[in-house]
Design an enzyme around this catalytic site. Structure first.
Site, PDB file in Angstrom:
ATOM      1  N   ASP A 142      -5.236  -3.106  -2.402  1.00 44.60           N
ATOM      2  CA  ASP A 142      -6.674  -3.211  -2.701  1.00 44.60           C
ATOM      3  C   ASP A 142      -6.888  -3.741  -4.110  1.00 44.60           C
ATOM      4  O   ASP A 142      -7.787  -4.553  -4.367  1.00 44.60           O
ATOM      5  CB  ASP A 142      -7.404  -1.880  -2.483  1.00 44.60           C
ATOM      6  CG  ASP A 142      -6.578  -0.676  -2.865  1.00 44.60           C
ATOM      7  OD1 ASP A 142      -5.370  -0.664  -2.602  1.00 44.60           O
ATOM      8  OD2 ASP A 142      -7.140   0.265  -3.443  1.00 44.60           O
ATOM      9  N   LYS A 149       0.869  -1.181   0.000  1.00 48.05           N
ATOM     10  CA  LYS A 149       0.000   0.000   0.000  1.00 48.05           C
ATOM     11  C   LYS A 149       0.909   1.236   0.000  1.00 48.05           C
ATOM     12  O   LYS A 149       0.736   2.173   0.797  1.00 48.05           O
ATOM     13  CB  LYS A 149      -0.911  -0.066   1.244  1.00 48.05           C
ATOM     14  CG  LYS A 149      -2.048   0.892   1.261  1.00 48.05           C
ATOM     15  CD  LYS A 149      -3.174   0.541   0.311  1.00 48.05           C
ATOM     16  CE  LYS A 149      -4.223   1.643   0.321  1.00 48.05           C
ATOM     17  NZ  LYS A 149      -5.075   1.671  -0.866  1.00 48.05           N
TER      18      LYS A 149
END
Ligand code: NAI
Length: 438
Positions: free
Chosen positions: A297, A231
């Site tokens: 994600d 991330k």
């Protein structure tokens, strides 16, 4: 506790590691932990299945020299502590061990024994192969496309996290430090009086050894791609650095065997798209491994919509925790997923079921032992006993394809009989192909 507490088989010998090479005796001593909750009933099904496969494959020539080592509630009861030092030392000495799940009390009591074992033995890579077994019910349309191996970092990130409880004195001291040294960051906190904080360390060394082990695994097992999942768009200096260090390592140590997405982007920026494509195609045609990265994600989305675009995954602790369980759902859930915690330098390996102690199922003889049995198959492969590992996997495939499964799978399979844990273990043995006998 006396060393006589341990009861190794008289003809058992320790696995030896010399200059990184493992020598496995005919009867290697393998420490095992039954675990808590459903652990003992799973182990009672898994152990005979592993023994049967070894016997079928090698006759009297080889045997697993099981040696129980205490941990968890059983150890607390027997020796007064949940993770005796002797247990840790035995796993370190005998190198290869297997365990069932161990309870972690929430919000108090002792800290996670699983985390303690991984940290004490510096088992920095949690390796979880995620592959569908034909016939296992799946929520996705093409579970046969799922064939990934997750390398999750096991010693840093939230496993080494530092937390400041809301309202506590350390929290106030930390906020005072922030206000003085990071005033811009401090100003972004909306509700300082009720804010708690977590800090996670991620290092170059920790990232490098994890990515190195994933790259080596990919090359040794003729995999095509290693994807760094992070991330880094939000946490630039931790997760973003993980990806950058991973690329540095791939290009530096593995330059002759790997080509990276970062190199592609650099060539594209300097020479244009066509040149970058040509360079990449030439590298892949010469058999190089592709190393790329994806934001966490997006990795979840990709795993569902294009599972065949993910192969070996290298990621940090928390991402890996979420991702490996989510991927497992595609191949039948937690009861079906094996795991191993490894240190590729000391060669200590602790194989384990990936699920927990499932307290609601404990003592009912209903839980699915596949995760533990398949972890045992992984262990057999690690020992180089591939024939026995193949028999275990074939036994599970045979039982599942004939509709003999435990309740967790039976309720999703019309017409399937729900077997008890023990009967499923017996069905696995029955379905081991006897023509493989040596
Ligand atoms: P869990 O994995 O025990 O259970 C989650 C769900 O999966 C439950 O519905 C359970 O019934 C089901 N399930 C798990 N294993 C199954 C199996 N073999 N067959 C059929 N169904 C199965 O996770 P939970 O409830 O979060 O944790 C329970 C305890 O286990 C906690 O103390 C936790 O800390 C510990 N735990 C230990 C782990 C380990 O030893 N590596 C890993 C995860 C949790």
């Amino acid at each position: 506790m006396k060393s006589s507490f341990f009861n190794p088989p008289p003809d058992g010998k320790a696995i030896e590691i010399k200059r990184g090479i493992m020598t496995v005796p005919k009867v290697p001593i393998i420490p095992f932990i039954e675990g808590d909750g459903i652990g003992p009933e799973l182990w009672a099904a898994a152990r005979p299945a592993l023994d049967a496969a070894v016997h079928l494959a090698y006759g009297e020539g080889r045997r697993l020299g099981w040696m129980e080592v205490p941990a968890g509630e059983k150890a607390l009861f027997q020796v007064g502590e949940p993770l005796p030092e002797e247990t840790i030392q035995a796993i370190a000495k005998y190198k290869v061990a297997i365990k069932g799940p161990l309870t972690t009390p929430v919000g108090g009591g002792f800290r996670s024994l699983n985390v303690a074992l991984r940290k004490r033995l510096d088992l920095y890579a949690c390796v979880r192969p995620v592959r569908w077994i034909s016939g296992v019910p799946s929520p996705v349309r093409h579970p046969e496309l799922v064939d990934m191996v997750v390398f999750r970092e096991n010693t840093e990130d939230i496993y080494a996290g530092i937390e400041f409880q809301a309202g506590s004195e350390p929290n106030r001291a930390f906020q005072a430090w922030l206000a003085q040294h990071q005033p811009e960051a401090f100003a972004k906190i909306c509700f300082p009086d009720s804010s708690a904080f977590s800090i996670k360390p991620i290092s170059r060394q920790g990232s490098e050894r994890l990515v190195r082990s994933a790259l080596r695994y990919a090359l040794e097992n003729r995999r095509k791609r290693v994807t760094l999942v992070h991330k880094g768009n939000i946490m630039k200096f931790t997760e973003g650095a993980f990806a950058a260090w991973g690329y540095d390592l791939a290009e530096g140590e593995f330059g002759a065997q790997a080509t990276t997405q970062r190199q592609y982007q650099q060539t594209r920026a300097a020479q244009g798209q066509a040149a970058a494509e040509t360079e990449r195609q030439a590298a892949l045609a010469s058999g190089k491994l592709l190393v790329d990265d994806v934001i966490t994600d997006a990795a979840f989305e990709q795993a569902l919509t294009r599972p065949d675009s993910l192969d070996v995954i290298a990621t940090m602790n928390l991402n890996g925790d979420y991702l490996s369980d989510a991927l497992t759902a595609q191949v039948g859930g937690l009861g079906m997923a094996p795991g191993a915690n490894l240190n590729f330098e000391t060669r200590i390996a602790l194989f384990e079921a990936t699920h927990g102690t499932a307290p609601a199922l404990a003592g009912k003889n209903q839980a699915n032992p596949c995760s533990l049995i398949l972890s045992g198959a992984l262990m057999l492969r690690y020992l180089g006993w591939d024939e026995a590992a193949g028999l275990v996997e074939a036994g599970i495939r045979g039982a599942v394809s004939s509709g003999q499964v435990t309740a967790d799978l039976a309720r999703l399979m019309p017409g399937a009989a729900a077997l008890s844990t023990a009967d499923f273990g017996a069905a696995v043995i029955q379905h081991m192909p006897t023509h493989c006998k040596n």
